[in-house]
Design an enzyme around this catalytic site. Structure first.
Site, PDB file in Angstrom:
ATOM      1  CE  LYS A  61       3.013   2.651  -4.063  1.00  0.00           C
ATOM      2  NZ  LYS A  61       4.199   1.795  -4.324  1.00  0.00           N
ATOM      3  CB  SER A  77       7.556   4.040  -9.287  1.00  0.00           C
ATOM      4  OG  SER A  77       7.924   2.930 -10.074  1.00  0.00           O
ATOM      5  CG  ASP A  78       3.244  -0.723  -6.971  1.00  0.00           C
ATOM      6  OD1 ASP A  78       3.450  -0.510  -5.758  1.00  0.00           O
ATOM      7  OD2 ASP A  78       2.821  -1.807  -7.410  1.00  0.00           O
ATOM      8  CD  GLN A  79       9.992  -4.385  -9.552  1.00  0.00           C
ATOM      9  OE1 GLN A  79      10.469  -4.839  -8.520  1.00  0.00           O
ATOM     10  NE2 GLN A  79      10.752  -3.964 -10.560  1.00  0.00           N
ATOM     11  CB  ALA A 114       3.292   0.909 -13.019  1.00  0.00           C
TER      12      ALA A 114
END
Length: 201
Positions: A61, A77-79, A114
């Protein structure tokens, strides 16, 4: 390559996310920033762990948005909710949210959050991960239904918003970065922004 003071002051900051939760968290830093939607395929790779998936997508991203804003410092960011190695994403609708919460009741779930910060012009690239250990209460079907009707958290990984009524679903939260569970670990974000040359204070 190190950035000079004049370089860093002029570098815009871009949040590579369409999440309103991440935007609201970024506003806490009182830093001017813009928002840009990353065009990234979020499909997990075969055999990919939730941790690796979150790290890969956060960096993808940030890089995708950095291509459009090469002079900017870009945050991605990623979850991913990690239930015994199984990745649980955003439910999207009621029936899937019910199924997720039934799966998680009485269990420990690791929310792998992250973060990536990228600046193409300076060559800066860094990633970090906040793993938040969450223990869910042994929820009844009635509690699950009442919660979902009240909050409708269908755009949240794991079908729960800890910053809202979702806190009542939980037995405990164990983490070292309090905003990570909401979607953006701000302690780590501030650290990586400083490393990228962004002045916060």
């Amino acid at each position: 390559m190190n950035m000079t003071t004049s370089d860093t002051k002029s570098r815009p900051v871009v949040l590579g996310s369409t999440s309103r939760y991440r935007r609201e968290l970024m506003e806490r830093l009182r830093l001017p920033f813009s928002v840009s939607a990353p065009n990234v395929d979020e499909t997990p790779w075969p055999g990919e762990s939730p941790r690796d998936l979150a790290l890969r997508l956060a960096l993808a991203k940030a890089k995708a948005v950095a291509e459009q804003h090469p002079g900017a410092v870009v945050i991605g960011s990623d979850q991913v909710a990690d239930l015994a190695g199984q990745a649980l994403g955003k439910p999207g609708e009621h029936a899937r949210a019910v199924a997720q919460l039934r799966q998680m009741r009485g269990k420990t779930v690791i929310f792998q959050t992250a973060l990536a910060v990228v600046c193409l012009d300076s060559g800066f690239e860094a990633v970090d991960l906040a793993a938040v250990r969450v223990v869910f209460r042994d929820l009844s079907d009635e509690e699950i239904e009442t919660y979902l009707q009240a909050e409708q958290p269908y755009d949240c990984a794991g079908s729960a918003k800890s910053e809202g009524l979702g806190i009542a679903l939980l037995e405990s939260i164990d983490n070292d970065d309090p905003t990570a569970l909401i979607g953006l670990p701000l302690i780590r974000t501030a650290r990586l922004l400083r490393q990228a040359g962004v002045k916060l204070l």
